[in-house]
Scaffold this active site. Sequence first.
Site, PDB file in Angstrom:
ATOM      1  CB  SER A   1     -55.149  45.194  34.729  1.00 45.68           C
ATOM      2  OG  SER A   1     -54.894  43.778  34.060  1.00 45.68           O
TER       3      SER A   1
ATOM      4  CE1 TYR B   1     -50.864  46.976  31.542  1.00 49.95           C
ATOM      5  CE2 TYR B   1     -51.558  45.239  32.705  1.00 49.95           C
ATOM      6  CZ  TYR B   1     -51.900  46.207  31.948  1.00 49.95           C
ATOM      7  OH  TYR B   1     -53.135  46.240  31.544  1.00 49.95           O
TER       8      TYR B   1
END
Length: 584
Positions: free
Chosen positions: A454, A467
């Site tokens: 990401s 995350y």
Amino acid sequence: MTLEGARERRVRTGGVELSVAELGDPGRPTVVLVHGYPDSKEVWSEVATRLAGRFHVVLYDVRGHGRSTAPRPLRGGFTLEKLTDDFLAVVDAVSPDRPVHLVGHDWGSVQSWEFVAVRRTEGRIASFTSMSGPSLDHFGHWIKKRMRRPTPRRAGQLLGQGARSWYVYLLHTPALPELMWRGPLGSRWPEMLRRAEKIAAGDYPAPTLPSDAAHGAWLYRDNVRPRVRHPRADAYAHAPVQLITPLEDQFLSQRLYDELEGWVPQLTRRTLPAGHWIPRTRPDQVASWIGEFVTSVEGGDPAPAANGPYADRFGGQLVLVTGAGSGIGRATALAFARAGARVVAVDRDPRSAAGTAEQARLHGAPEAWAEQADVSDEQAMEKLAERVVANHGVVDVLVNNAGIGLSGSFFDTTAEDWRTVLDVNLWGVLHSCRLFGKQMAERGQGGHIVNVASAAAYQPSRTLPAYSTSKAAVLMLSECLRAELADQDIGVTAICPGFVHTNITSTARFTGVDAEEEKRRQKRATRLYGLRGYPPEKVAAAILRAVVRNQPVVPVTPEAHALRLVSRFAPSALRMMARWEARL
């Protein structure tokens, strides 16, 4: 030959006795596999076992090879006319009432071009799949055309193929090939193949290799010069032909097949990034294409033809995608399907995985399967890896996409929250890379691993500590694996999307708030990502492109590119941005 359940028979023809092996149900369409030089029928063992569940598979040792006897005298005993006699004797014995589907590799393909282009075999051959072996007649016309009307390009093609054919000249010398094969070359050949083609040990080559290769030299002596000098003008195929061309074949130029459409009324072309001996190095892919082609010719319902980008690159390859039930995973599975890949769709929701597999078949995948697995469960992933390699072969491209989202401050994130996120986002990737990556490495034929990270991997955030940490770890893992696996021709890519409209926002957890507030934030995040409107299909396209180009780190979406640039040249700016209360 170590083929479980094979039925052996002997077929007498033209003064020789041929060793024939059969697998599968004789009531099903018959596929005849013809080996090349210096092989015996053992070269087909892995392809044959993969086909036996759907077809009646027949393999035979060409005269003078394996357990078949050699003609006496050898000179003049290996002409294409006598090889055609042998073929007809075999098919009359194993399939007297139905035409057969012919498959040839190397010299097995060379002689099979003769079988499919002479009148006396009309009605006995339903289709022909050719691998790494041209028609000598077509080759002769190819040479003559370039010599009659020379251009720099045509001269380069002639010289290039002439250099690749160096071994043909040696095989025409008297006695020398026989001495070499029965001496040092015969004993060293398996190791040479292992190094040059990365062929794993097993039941190939057969112990009869030295005598097979010595006898097989007469294939060249009896046929090459007469046919190349005086090629037949009527060498037209009377059955549909599938041409499989290895792009890294060190013996045959791809240009040899440039004018093939003029000789073959119905031609299907396939290419794959591999060397010469694809029956051993790519048995799953070869078997898949053979099965698909035979089914099509038999009038079955084959999968739609691949028409997406990179079909030449991924056609027939085995691609496994985790988290394939929706979002980026499903889009990626369908993109590979459109490129003709065989797809394994893995998701913890079996219904979602099955839906993706069904769509993959509709989008062009010759085969697609659904597998249920939780990537965070090590034992479940080990069982998955065992099933996949046993049922479908070694994965060529692995896409680790499964992931979950978590938003909340560091002190609101419990130890259990951390374990949950890291188990899926990091350990899930570790399990897949270790299991499927190890299979790639042991096969020795290369491959590619894609880890979906990401933009959060290089953009710190006060609200995404768990995350972002998990994705940063995936990014570094990818870089480390890329360095370790480079020598084994296994590429590794980290894909770093930005804001992509998927269902991760509707399933993400928000810590430090009650259930009602969590639902409100999920809806808000989903609405914002929807307004951004960046579809997962664009990420899928970037994944295929990254594999083709072997890119190390690929930001996707404009903001991901911008953040990557800032992280490299102005990291202090990112630290300032990290203080904002960003949302997942």
